[in-house]
Design an enzyme around this catalytic site. Structure first.
Site, PDB file in Angstrom:
ATOM      1  CD1 TRP A 298      -1.800  -2.066   2.358  1.00 41.52           C
ATOM      2  CD2 TRP A 298      -2.939  -1.458   0.543  1.00 41.52           C
ATOM      3  NE1 TRP A 298      -2.810  -2.990   2.169  1.00 41.52           N
ATOM      4  CE2 TRP A 298      -3.525  -2.632   1.053  1.00 41.52           C
ATOM      5  CE3 TRP A 298      -3.484  -0.895  -0.611  1.00 41.52           C
ATOM      6  CZ2 TRP A 298      -4.628  -3.250   0.469  1.00 41.52           C
ATOM      7  CZ3 TRP A 298      -4.589  -1.506  -1.188  1.00 41.52           C
ATOM      8  CH2 TRP A 298      -5.145  -2.669  -0.649  1.00 41.52           C
ATOM      9  CD1 TRP A 351      -8.134  -3.439   2.444  1.00 45.42           C
ATOM     10  CD2 TRP A 351      -9.711  -2.905   3.942  1.00 45.42           C
ATOM     11  NE1 TRP A 351      -8.073  -4.359   3.471  1.00 45.42           N
ATOM     12  CE2 TRP A 351      -9.025  -4.069   4.397  1.00 45.42           C
ATOM     13  CE3 TRP A 351     -10.741  -2.393   4.716  1.00 45.42           C
ATOM     14  CZ2 TRP A 351      -9.351  -4.708   5.596  1.00 45.42           C
ATOM     15  CZ3 TRP A 351     -11.069  -3.031   5.908  1.00 45.42           C
ATOM     16  CH2 TRP A 351     -10.368  -4.170   6.342  1.00 45.42           C
TER      17      TRP A 351
END
Ligand code: FAD
Length: 470
Positions: A298, A351
């Protein structure tokens, strides 16, 4: 024989088996406890909704006791104050609530208090549904088949109730649930009517209008063809059984098709499925359901995350969704999928960052639905969308908002662009932009990422998760 009724995520009087059972026993002291020791803390939009829903409930009841603090301690105090010998509540299926409620139940029962809890929120409780192998369901279709095997009982009307002499209560205003300085929710009463009566009106409006055609048009954010019952469902102002009963009546008199009613019930099935997943995988809000996603690289890019939150990514379909969310506390499901995919795949931002923003800004913020849906979009969840399917934000816009009416509603600075360029102003010739009064980078942002290269980078990141699962 006084009973305490502890309202939680069941802020209604009709079709509430727990409330009916308490009322059948005699005088009741209804209480709502703002228990902020129990994680997660309510988001700002949820606090707005809760304030108005409690005000509506207090009015329907003719009195509601408000307490703030640790639920166990508050219930203990209340039991003494009103000399009650029973406590009733509707079950909540979130991990924090399950642990808290189990310990309260055990402690009160040990002291001889009659404690009764009921399912009033779901079509089927998570603990009662197992696969043939005795496992929790991980895939929606067999789960839904299993749920449908037991028909839903008819909803029950609100019982007559008798309130016991009320003990002292907090004042709702003192809880300061509403935003001030600035009051970003000033326009929300034009969109929403929290409370049981508001929920019933919303259902009636939906069944009289948008239910017919729901199955074909529910994916179109420009057509407003969904029920918008989600915040009412989250706070328990209405039950799935009530929705099902009204939808079936519409079917019987020809106001809706079988496909419309089946699709609506299936969506309620997804709600049950999310609760099922959270119940059996309590780490769902924090941890990847598929551990291989722990290896996903990420990015931590706060400027791009901020552009996403503010609806300034330069992709009109994405920005319209994020601005609808900010302006109303709600976003259409199809667009939620698009904006979530954009954050996770185009920006490669975790997320959990997106889920936290939704948690704070959605009036329907729901631990199970939000966590399961984010993981579904991210590809890290149970029965998830395949990670390699990267939504194209331009094509999604053209497909689900073909004339651009949705974008025009939420991004007025693009309103004069012709349909051909409404989802991709950066592709418009200079004279078209000029005629529409659009100056990219000034009146509306240029895209913060290029779709094709973002897609390639997302798929490269996905390779890391594949290696981790080898
Ligand atoms: P309708 O189409 O009228 O559906 C009726 C009801 O079915 C809804 O009110 C809702 O309770 C339930 N439902 C519909 N779709 C879903 C779904 N995919 N999953 C679970 N239940 C569903 N929903 C929430 O209630 N709270 C959330 O915090 C939430 N976060 C989401 C986050 C993401 C990233 C995504 C993609 C979806 C999320 N959803 C959430 C699911 C869905 O978007 C909303 O339930 C729906 O948009 C609510 O609008 P509606 O009431 O008009 O739905």
């Amino acid at each position: 024989m006084t009973s305490i009724f502890w309202f939680r995520q069941d802020l209604r009087l009709a079709d509430n088996a727990a409330w009916s059972a308490a009322c059948a026993r005699g005088p009741v002291v209804p209480v709502y406890i703002l228990d902020e020791t129990n994680s997660p803390r309510l988001g700002a939009a949820s606090r707005w909704w809760l304030h108005h829903s409690l005000a509506a409930l207090a009015q329907s009841l003719g009195g509601l006791v408000l307490r703030r603090g640790d639920a166990h301690a508050e219930l203990d105090a209340l039991l003494k104050e009103v000399r009650a010998d029973a406590v009733f509540w509707s079950r909540v299926y979130e991990p924090g609530a399950i642990a808290r409620d189990a310990s309260i139940k055990a402690a009160l029962k040990a002291r001889g208090v009659d404690v009764q809890s009921f399912n009033t929120a779901l079509m089927h409780e998570p603990a009662t549904l197992k696969t043939g192998a005795g496992e929790p369901y991980k895939v929606f279709t067999p789960f839904w088949r299993a749920v449908q095997r037991t028909p839903l009982a008819a909803p029950s009307p609100a019982p007559k109730h008798e309130l016991a002499a009320p003990p002292k209560s907090d004042a709702l205003e003192d809880w300061r649930l509403l935003p001030r300085q600035p009051n970003w929710a000033a326009a929300w009463p034009t969109f929403w009517s929290p409370g049981e009566r508001g929920a019933q009106h919303r259902l009636d409006d939906f069944v009289e209008g948008a239910l017919r055609g729901y199955s074909a048009k529910r994916d179109r954010p420009d057509l407003a063809h969904t029920s918008r019952l989600s915040p009412h469902l989250h706070f328990g102002e209405i039950s799935p059984r009530q929705i099902s009963a009204v939808a079936h009546r519409a079917l019987a008199v020809g106001d809706a098709s079988q496909a419309d009613v089946d699709t609506l019930l299936k969506e309620l099935g997804w709600r049950d499925f999310s609760a099922h997943l959270l119940f059996h995988f309590p780490a769902l809000p924090e941890r990847n359901w598929r551990p291989s996603f722990d290896a996903y690289p990420w990015r931590n890019n706060s400027a791009e995350c901020e552009a996403w939150k503010r609806g300034r990514t330069g992709y009109p379909y994405i920005d319209a969704g994020m601005r609808e969310l900010w302006a109303t506390g709600w976003m259409h499901n199809r667009v939620r999928m698009g904006v979530a995919s954009f954050l996770v795949k185009h920006l490669r931002i975790d997320w959990r960052e997106g889920a936290a923003w939704f948690w704070d800004t959605l009036v329907d913020a729901d631990l199970a639905n939000n966590s399961a849906s984010w993981q579904w979009v991210a590809g890290s969840g149970a029965d998830a969308a395949p990670y390699f399917r990267v939504f194209n934000p331009i094509e999604q816009g053209r497909k689900f908002d073909p004339d651009g009416a949705y974008v025009r509603q939420w991004i007025p600075e693009l309103a004069r662009l012709p349909p051909r360029y409404i989802h991709s102003p950066f592709e418009a010739p200079a004279d078209v932009l000029e005629a529409a009064g659009v100056r990219l980078g000034e009146t509306y942002p240029a895209p913060i990422v290029d779709h094709a290269s973002a897609r390639t980078a997302a798929l490269a990141g996905y390779e890391a998760t594949k290696r981790a699962s080898d």
